[in-house]
Design a protein around this motif. Structure first.
Motif: not given
Length: 131
Positions: A101-125
């Motif tokens: 779970t820690l690895d998964q959380m870290e992976k999600i964190d990295e995704e949110l910091k990068g260009e695959n953030n669905p909050i800043t880029n809603p088209d990804l959803l």
């Protein structure tokens, strides 16, 4: 199905003693730069099986260490039975898993910091929705 209080208490008891056993083995064998912790112990309703979730750092050694722990399960169970013989009549069978779970959380964190953030880029959803 939710765990009963009895299952939770037994899980906590097993968790504390298993941490002592595993960390004791690491110290006894003089292994440095290795941390083993137990994130969770789930006990079945009939108290016959305990699923033990391990967090191992560094994660690269995880699979190798998990294999070693699984091969030594009878010895670990015996040591555990000596520790809990006053609290439990029968020690559950132990099944060990890697808790990632820690690895998964870290992976999600990295995704949110990068260009695959669905909050800043809603088209990804739209692309992530299952058809």
């Amino acid at each position: 199905m939710e765990e009963t209080n009895r299952q939770k208490k037994i899980g906590t008891l097993l968790q504390k003693d298993l941490v002592d056993i595993l960390q004791g083995e690491v110290r006894k064998n003089g292994i440095s730069n290795l941390i083993i912790s137990i994130s969770k112990v789930n006990v079945t309703s009939d108290l016959s099986i305990a699923k033990v979730y391990l967090s191992i750092f560094p994660t690269e050694k995880g699979e190798e260490l998990l294999a070693a722990i699984r091969s030594n399960t009878p010895l670990i169970k015996h040591d555990l039975s000596q520790r809990v013989k006053m609290q439990l009549r029968k020690v559950p069978n132990l099944i060990f898993y890697i808790d990632d779970t820690l690895d998964q959380m870290e992976k999600i964190d990295e995704e949110l910091k990068g260009e695959n953030n669905p909050i800043t880029n809603p088209d990804l959803l739209d692309r992530r929705k299952k058809s």
